[in-house]
Design a protein around this motif. Structure first.
Motif, PDB file in Angstrom:
ATOM      1  N   VAL A 166       0.837  -1.205   0.000  1.00 51.77           N
ATOM      2  CA  VAL A 166       0.000   0.000   0.000  1.00 51.77           C
ATOM      3  C   VAL A 166       0.871   1.254   0.000  1.00 51.77           C
ATOM      4  O   VAL A 166       0.571   2.236  -0.697  1.00 51.77           O
ATOM      5  CB  VAL A 166      -0.939  -0.015   1.219  1.00 51.77           C
ATOM      6  N   THR A 167       1.970   1.230   0.750  1.00 48.99           N
ATOM      7  CA  THR A 167       2.876   2.376   0.770  1.00 48.99           C
ATOM      8  C   THR A 167       3.480   2.630  -0.607  1.00 48.99           C
ATOM      9  O   THR A 167       3.624   3.786  -1.033  1.00 48.99           O
ATOM     10  CB  THR A 167       3.995   2.145   1.800  1.00 48.99           C
ATOM     11  N   SER A 168       3.817   1.564  -1.320  1.00 47.92           N
ATOM     12  CA  SER A 168       4.373   1.723  -2.666  1.00 47.92           C
ATOM     13  C   SER A 168       3.351   2.342  -3.613  1.00 47.92           C
ATOM     14  O   SER A 168       3.691   3.203  -4.434  1.00 47.92           O
ATOM     15  CB  SER A 168       4.830   0.362  -3.203  1.00 47.92           C
ATOM     16  N   VAL A 169       2.098   1.923  -3.513  1.00 44.20           N
ATOM     17  CA  VAL A 169       1.046   2.503  -4.362  1.00 44.20           C
ATOM     18  C   VAL A 169       0.865   3.989  -4.050  1.00 44.20           C
ATOM     19  O   VAL A 169       0.744   4.828  -4.954  1.00 44.20           O
ATOM     20  CB  VAL A 169      -0.277   1.740  -4.171  1.00 44.20           C
ATOM     21  N   LEU A 170       0.849   4.341  -2.765  1.00 37.20           N
ATOM     22  CA  LEU A 170       0.721   5.747  -2.379  1.00 37.20           C
ATOM     23  C   LEU A 170       1.911   6.573  -2.862  1.00 37.20           C
ATOM     24  O   LEU A 170       1.756   7.722  -3.266  1.00 37.20           O
ATOM     25  CB  LEU A 170       0.579   5.861  -0.857  1.00 37.20           C
ATOM     26  N   THR A 171       3.098   5.988  -2.826  1.00 34.61           N
ATOM     27  CA  THR A 171       4.284   6.692  -3.305  1.00 34.61           C
ATOM     28  C   THR A 171       4.189   6.970  -4.796  1.00 34.61           C
ATOM     29  O   THR A 171       4.548   8.066  -5.265  1.00 34.61           O
ATOM     30  CB  THR A 171       5.542   5.875  -3.004  1.00 34.61           C
ATOM     31  N   LEU A 172       3.723   6.000  -5.561  1.00 33.75           N
ATOM     32  CA  LEU A 172       3.537   6.222  -7.004  1.00 33.75           C
ATOM     33  C   LEU A 172       2.513   7.318  -7.264  1.00 33.75           C
ATOM     34  O   LEU A 172       2.703   8.165  -8.144  1.00 33.75           O
ATOM     35  CB  LEU A 172       3.115   4.921  -7.677  1.00 33.75           C
ATOM     36  N   GLY A 173       1.426   7.308  -6.513  1.00 33.88           N
ATOM     37  CA  GLY A 173       0.431   8.361  -6.671  1.00 33.88           C
ATOM     38  C   GLY A 173       0.969   9.728  -6.323  1.00 33.88           C
ATOM     39  O   GLY A 173       0.688  10.722  -7.011  1.00 33.88           O
ATOM     40  N   GLN A 174       1.762   9.804  -5.270  1.00 34.61           N
ATOM     41  CA  GLN A 174       2.375  11.079  -4.891  1.00 34.61           C
ATOM     42  C   GLN A 174       3.308  11.580  -5.978  1.00 34.61           C
ATOM     43  O   GLN A 174       3.309  12.772  -6.324  1.00 34.61           O
ATOM     44  CB  GLN A 174       3.134  10.916  -3.574  1.00 34.61           C
ATOM     45  N   THR A 175       4.118  10.689  -6.549  1.00 34.41           N
ATOM     46  CA  THR A 175       5.037  11.086  -7.614  1.00 34.41           C
ATOM     47  C   THR A 175       4.281  11.596  -8.835  1.00 34.41           C
ATOM     48  O   THR A 175       4.667  12.601  -9.453  1.00 34.41           O
ATOM     49  CB  THR A 175       5.917   9.886  -8.012  1.00 34.41           C
ATOM     50  N   TYR A 176       3.190  10.939  -9.185  1.00 31.91           N
ATOM     51  CA  TYR A 176       2.391  11.380 -10.334  1.00 31.91           C
ATOM     52  C   TYR A 176       1.811  12.773 -10.095  1.00 31.91           C
ATOM     53  O   TYR A 176       1.852  13.638 -10.986  1.00 31.91           O
ATOM     54  CB  TYR A 176       1.274  10.370 -10.591  1.00 31.91           C
ATOM     55  N   LEU A 177       1.260  13.006  -8.911  1.00 30.21           N
ATOM     56  CA  LEU A 177       0.672  14.315  -8.610  1.00 30.21           C
ATOM     57  C   LEU A 177       1.730  15.412  -8.605  1.00 30.21           C
ATOM     58  O   LEU A 177       1.482  16.521  -9.082  1.00 30.21           O
ATOM     59  CB  LEU A 177      -0.044  14.259  -7.262  1.00 30.21           C
ATOM     60  N   GLU A 178       2.916  15.117  -8.079  1.00 30.91           N
ATOM     61  CA  GLU A 178       3.974  16.117  -8.058  1.00 30.91           C
ATOM     62  C   GLU A 178       4.413  16.476  -9.479  1.00 30.91           C
ATOM     63  O   GLU A 178       4.637  17.652  -9.787  1.00 30.91           O
ATOM     64  CB  GLU A 178       5.162  15.605  -7.243  1.00 30.91           C
ATOM     65  N   ARG A 179       4.547  15.484 -10.344  1.00 26.69           N
ATOM     66  CA  ARG A 179       4.942  15.769 -11.728  1.00 26.69           C
ATOM     67  C   ARG A 179       3.854  16.540 -12.462  1.00 26.69           C
ATOM     68  O   ARG A 179       4.155  17.462 -13.235  1.00 26.69           O
ATOM     69  CB  ARG A 179       5.228  14.460 -12.460  1.00 26.69           C
ATOM     70  N   ARG A 180       2.613  16.199 -12.207  1.00 25.13           N
ATOM     71  CA  ARG A 180       1.513  16.898 -12.869  1.00 25.13           C
ATOM     72  C   ARG A 180       1.436  18.351 -12.402  1.00 25.13           C
ATOM     73  O   ARG A 180       1.172  19.251 -13.205  1.00 25.13           O
ATOM     74  CB  ARG A 180       0.199  16.183 -12.576  1.00 25.13           C
ATOM     75  N   THR A 181       1.701  18.583 -11.138  1.00 23.41           N
ATOM     76  CA  THR A 181       1.666  19.945 -10.606  1.00 23.41           C
ATOM     77  C   THR A 181       2.812  20.774 -11.144  1.00 23.41           C
ATOM     78  O   THR A 181       2.637  21.926 -11.554  1.00 23.41           O
ATOM     79  CB  THR A 181       1.714  19.916  -9.073  1.00 23.41           C
ATOM     80  N   SER A 182       4.024  20.209 -11.158  1.00 19.15           N
ATOM     81  CA  SER A 182       5.184  20.956 -11.639  1.00 19.15           C
ATOM     82  C   SER A 182       5.126  21.200 -13.139  1.00 19.15           C
ATOM     83  O   SER A 182       5.718  22.153 -13.646  1.00 19.15           O
ATOM     84  CB  SER A 182       6.469  20.200 -11.288  1.00 19.15           C
ATOM     85  N   ARG A 183       4.408  20.366 -13.884  1.00 19.92           N
ATOM     86  CA  ARG A 183       4.320  20.524 -15.330  1.00 19.92           C
ATOM     87  C   ARG A 183       3.611  21.823 -15.709  1.00 19.92           C
ATOM     88  O   ARG A 183       3.924  22.449 -16.715  1.00 19.92           O
ATOM     89  CB  ARG A 183       3.562  19.339 -15.924  1.00 19.92           C
ATOM     90  N   HIS A 184       2.652  22.221 -14.879  1.00 20.02           N
ATOM     91  CA  HIS A 184       1.882  23.429 -15.173  1.00 20.02           C
ATOM     92  C   HIS A 184       2.336  24.617 -14.330  1.00 20.02           C
ATOM     93  O   HIS A 184       1.626  25.608 -14.244  1.00 20.02           O
ATOM     94  CB  HIS A 184       0.396  23.173 -14.932  1.00 20.02           C
ATOM     95  N   ARG A 185       3.519  24.524 -13.722  1.00 21.11           N
ATOM     96  CA  ARG A 185       3.942  25.586 -12.819  1.00 21.11           C
ATOM     97  C   ARG A 185       4.125  26.910 -13.550  1.00 21.11           C
ATOM     98  O   ARG A 185       3.704  27.960 -13.089  1.00 21.11           O
ATOM     99  CB  ARG A 185       5.255  25.186 -12.130  1.00 21.11           C
ATOM    100  N   ARG A 186       4.779  26.866 -14.716  1.00 19.09           N
ATOM    101  CA  ARG A 186       5.095  28.112 -15.410  1.00 19.09           C
ATOM    102  C   ARG A 186       3.993  28.572 -16.356  1.00 19.09           C
ATOM    103  O   ARG A 186       4.033  29.693 -16.838  1.00 19.09           O
ATOM    104  CB  ARG A 186       6.396  27.936 -16.199  1.00 19.09           C
ATOM    105  N   THR A 187       3.041  27.689 -16.649  1.00 21.19           N
ATOM    106  CA  THR A 187       1.986  28.074 -17.580  1.00 21.19           C
ATOM    107  C   THR A 187       0.729  28.561 -16.881  1.00 21.19           C
ATOM    108  O   THR A 187      -0.162  29.096 -17.528  1.00 21.19           O
ATOM    109  CB  THR A 187       1.625  26.882 -18.477  1.00 21.19           C
ATOM    110  N   THR A 188       0.638  28.332 -15.576  1.00 20.63           N
ATOM    111  CA  THR A 188      -0.550  28.759 -14.837  1.00 20.63           C
ATOM    112  C   THR A 188      -0.486  30.245 -14.558  1.00 20.63           C
ATOM    113  O   THR A 188       0.492  30.749 -14.023  1.00 20.63           O
ATOM    114  CB  THR A 188      -0.633  27.989 -13.500  1.00 20.63           C
ATOM    115  N   GLU A 189      -1.545  30.942 -14.919  1.00 15.18           N
ATOM    116  CA  GLU A 189      -1.615  32.390 -14.694  1.00 15.18           C
ATOM    117  C   GLU A 189      -2.406  32.651 -13.432  1.00 15.18           C
ATOM    118  O   GLU A 189      -3.518  32.160 -13.287  1.00 15.18           O
ATOM    119  CB  GLU A 189      -2.293  33.069 -15.886  1.00 15.18           C
TER     120      GLU A 189
END
Length: 323
Positions: free
Chosen positions: A276-299
Motif C-alpha cells: 500500500v505504501t508503494s502505491v501511495l508513493t507512485l500516486g504522490q510522484t504522479y501528482l507532483e509531476r503533474r503539478t510541476s508541469r503546469h507551474r510556469r503556464t498557470t496564470e
C-alpha cells in the motif's frame, strides 16, 4: 611566418612555431573513487546476505505467509486500515487548513488558540492521545447537549458514543491536523507577498485572495509533505491496536495469538503495508509531476487582472480605480 610552416608533426607531436617547443595532446584521466567502490561492495554483500537469509531460513515459514496473505481476517483488517487512513487524513487536511489560517490571522484570539492547539498535539505522543480518548469516559461519563451555561437538551453516556472506530478517527485526525497546519502555513508563506498586496489593492476580499490566488500556488509546496504525511498516517493506524480496533496489525495479532505463528503473521502485515505504501508513493510522484508541469503556464488571478488594467493606464489605490 607562412601558414605552411605552422603544421603539426605526426611523428613527434610538436607544433612548428610553438615557442614552448611542444604540442602534446592533453589526455583526460578520469577521477578514481575507491570509496564508492568499497561502499557499493558492502551494500551488495549485505543485500546478498539478507536475500540468502530470507530464502534459506525455514523459520520464516513462507508457506504460512502464503496461507494467510489473502485470508478473510487479514483482508478485513486491511480494508479497515485503508478507510481509516482516508477518512482521518481528509479530516486532518481540512482541519489543518483552518488552523493554519487561524495562525496567520491578525486576530490574537484566533492565533493564540491555533498556537495552543499545535503546541499540545505536537507535544504529546499519539499513542498517549489515543489511550486518553479511549478512557475519556472516566472524566466525562455523560455528555450533555445544550446551550453553554444555559438549558440542557439531553444527556448521552460517553461509552455509547465513543466506540473504538470513532476514537481512532478523532485521535488520528486531531493529531495529524496539527502537523498539516504547519505544512499549510509554510506553503502559504512561500507565496510572494506582493501578489497578496496587489490583490488587496484591487479590492478583493481576504477569503477570495486566499482561495483564488494563494492556495493554488501554495499547493506545489504543500503537496509533497502531505503525501509523506498520508503514508505516515497509514502506518500510524497500527497504533490503534491498543484500543482493540481490528485493523491490519490487530488482525494479525489475533491470528498469531491463537496459532503461535508470530513471525509469519507479522511478515503478512509488513508485506501489505509495503504494498500500500508503494502505491501511495507512485500516486504522490504522479501528482507532483503533474503539478510541476503546469507551474510556469498557470496564470494567477491577480496577475491577470493587473495585466488587463495596465493598457487602460489606470491607477489602483485602496481598492478603487482612479483615472
Amino acid at each position: 611566418m607562412p601558414e605552411a610552416d605552422r603544421t603539426t608533426s605526426l611523428d613527434d607531436g610538436n607544433v612548428a612555431g610553438d615557442p614552448r617547443g611542444h604540442g602534446d595532446d592533453v589526455r583526460a584521466v578520469p577521477l578514481r573513487h575507491p570509496g564508492r567502490w568499497v561502499a557499493s561492495a558492502l551494500v551488495l554483500v549485505v543485500a546478498v546476505a539478507v536475500a540468502s537469509s530470507l530464502v534459506t531460513n525455514e523459520r520464516f515459514q513462507w508457506d504460512v505467509v502464503g496461507e494467510y496473505f489473502f485470508s478473510s481476517a487479514i483482508l478485513s483488517g486491511l480494508w479497515t486500515t485503508l478507510w481509516l487512513t482516508a477518512v482521518s487524513m481528509t479530516i486532518a487536511v481540512v482541519l489543518g487548513i483552518i488552523i493554519a489560517l487561524m495562525r496567520l490571522s491578525p486576530n490574537p484570539v484566533l492565533k493564540g488558540g491555533a498556537n495552543l492547539y499545535t503546541w499540545f498535539f505536537r507535544g504529546t505522543p499519539l499513542l498517549v492521545q489515543l489511550i486518553f480518548l479511549f478512557n475519556i469516559s472516566a472524566l466525562y461519563p455523560v455528555l450533555t447537549v445544550g446551550v453553554p451555561f444555559g438549558p440542557k437538551f439531553f444527556d448521552i453516556p460517553a461509552n455509547d458514543i465513543l466506540t473504538p472506530a470513532l476514537v481512532a478517527i478523532i485521535g488520528l485526525s486531531l493529531n495529524e491536523a496539527a502537523y498539516m497546519a504547519e505544512i499549510v502555513r509554510g506553503g502559504i508563506n512561500s507565496v510572494e507577498h506582493g501578489q497578496t498586496e496587489a490583490a488587496q489593492a484591487l479590492g478583493l476580499r481576504r477569503s477570495v485572495i486566499m482561495r483564488r490566488i494563494v492556495l493554488p500556488q501554495a499547493i506545489r509546496v504543500i503537496l509533497p509533505p502531505t503525501g509523506n504525511e498520508t503514508i505516515s498516517m497509514l502506518k500510524y493506524t497500527s497504533l490503534i491496536s491498543v484500543i482493540a480496533m481490528p485493523e491490519l496489525l490487530y488482525s494479525a495479532q489475533v491470528i498469531y495469538s491463537r496459532t503461535y505463528e508470530t513471525i509469519p503473521l507479522l511478515m503478512v502485515a509488513s508485506l501489505w503495508y509495503l504494498i500500500v505504501t508503494s502505491v501511495l508513493t507512485l500516486g504522490q510522484t504522479y501528482l507532483e509531476r503533474r503539478t510541476s508541469r503546469h507551474r510556469r503556464t498557470t496564470e494567477t488571478f491577480a496577475g491577470g487582472l493587473l495585466r488587463r488594467l495596465r493598457p487602460h493606464d489606470t491607477r489602483v489605490t485602496a481598492g478603487r480605480e482612479r483615472p
